[in-house]
Enzyme design. Structure first.
Site, short mmCIF file in Angstrom:
data_model
loop_
_atom_site.label_atom_id
_atom_site.label_comp_id
_atom_site.label_asym_id
_atom_site.label_seq_id
_atom_site.Cartn_x
_atom_site.Cartn_y
_atom_site.Cartn_z
N CYS A 1 -0.46 -1.37 -0.32
CA CYS A 1 0.72 -1.15 -1.18
C CYS A 1 0.99 0.34 -1.43
O CYS A 1 1.68 0.69 -2.39
CB CYS A 1 0.55 -1.88 -2.51
SG CYS A 1 0.03 -3.60 -2.33
N ARG B 1 11.35 -5.96 4.96
CA ARG B 1 11.26 -6.19 3.52
C ARG B 1 11.03 -4.88 2.79
O ARG B 1 10.64 -3.86 3.38
CB ARG B 1 10.10 -7.16 3.21
CG ARG B 1 8.75 -6.63 3.63
CD ARG B 1 7.60 -7.35 2.96
NE ARG B 1 6.32 -6.93 3.53
CZ ARG B 1 5.69 -5.81 3.25
NH1 ARG B 1 6.25 -4.93 2.44
NH2 ARG B 1 4.54 -5.52 3.82
N HIS C 1 -2.16 -10.26 5.19
CA HIS C 1 -2.17 -11.72 5.06
C HIS C 1 -3.31 -12.28 5.89
O HIS C 1 -3.62 -11.76 6.97
CB HIS C 1 -0.86 -12.32 5.56
CG HIS C 1 0.36 -11.81 4.90
ND1 HIS C 1 0.58 -11.93 3.54
CD2 HIS C 1 1.45 -11.16 5.39
CE1 HIS C 1 1.75 -11.39 3.24
NE2 HIS C 1 2.29 -10.92 4.34
N GLY D 1 8.86 -2.57 -0.02
CA GLY D 1 7.43 -2.39 -0.23
C GLY D 1 6.75 -1.68 0.92
O GLY D 1 7.40 -1.16 1.83
#
Length: 248
Positions: free
Chosen positions: A174, A76, A83, A78
């Site tokens: 991030c 993905r 999680h 990013g």
């Protein structure tokens, strides 16, 4: 109006969920299912997106493995994200013709669902790709990262609801060294309630908000219904069949 199938999967291992997304992507490309979204939670796991760098995990993988936290590299967009139980994860497997537009729609859906919960949130597209996601003030409450193959998306969003926020302090979330992470429970304080009731409320609101933002009618389906759809088209993808995928 076209449908968005929504399947509530509960707590499911990250790698298992990733394999399921890939199966559903192939089924969507083959036209065996409509646009579909998985809503679930994961056991503790850190995922590294395509733009991640080694310095974002300064304590090393062994530190996390010793605490029962898996580390998985994914395709993905990013960077690093976390999680865990109590965090609400959504994986829309949908046909798109504009990836950035899809991300912006997910941001709008989350902002809307949070507003219905009593939280004023915002997206920050003007600040660049590192600020993709949803923010409350200067704190980040939801992360978004997607992958597109054959014009069908996988991956999606993760909203901090009632999860343990401690693991976020063990790495650079991030790719933003100074970012503060927050959750729905933290923002609502004593009004939040706790645990499953709060998650149940957000599951319903987010599914409805995503469907409406995508211009689709939500239809709740069981995991068994998805399994039947997959069995009807084993191993079939758009490239193999020559099928075209309608997009919005």
């Amino acid at each position: 109006m076209d449908e968005l199938w929504v399947a509530q999967l509960g707590l499911i291992d990250y790698r298992t969920a990733l394999a399921r997304q890939e199966q559903l992507r192939d089924a969507r490309r083959a036209g065996a299912i409509p646009d579909t979204m998985l809503v679930l939670e994961h056991p503790p796991v850190i995922t590294r997106g395509r733009r991640s760098s080694a310095d974002e995990l300064p304590l090393g993988e062994a530190f996390f493995h010793a605490r029962g936290i898996d580390v998985v590299d994914v395709n993905r967009g990013g960077r690093l994200t976390y999680h865990g139980p109590g965090q609400l994860v959504g994986y829309p497997i949908v046909a798109v013709d504009d990836v950035v537009g899809h991300v912006r729609r997910l941001e709008r859906a989350l902002v809307r669902a949070l507003a219905e919960t009593g939280i004023t949130a915002r997206a920050r597209p003007e600040d660049g790709p590192d600020f993709t996601g949803v923010w409350v003030g200067e704190a980040k409450i939801a992360s978004i990262g997607v992958h597109v193959a054959g014009r069908v998306t996988t991956h999606g969003f993760a909203l901090n609801v009632a999860n343990d926020m401690t693991p976020w302090t063990w790495f650079t979330p991030c790719g933003l060294a100074t970012v503060a992470m927050t959750s729905v429970a933290e923002q609502l304080g004593e009004d939040a309630g706790c645990g499953e009731p709060l998650l149940r409320c957000l599951r319903q609101r987010i599914a409805h908000a995503v469907a409406e933002t995508l211009g689709l009618r939500q239809r709740q389906v069981t995991p068994e219904r998805l399994d039947r759809a997959l069995k009807s088209s084993p191993g079939i993808g758009a490239e193999a069949t020559g099928a075209t995928v309608p997009t919005r």
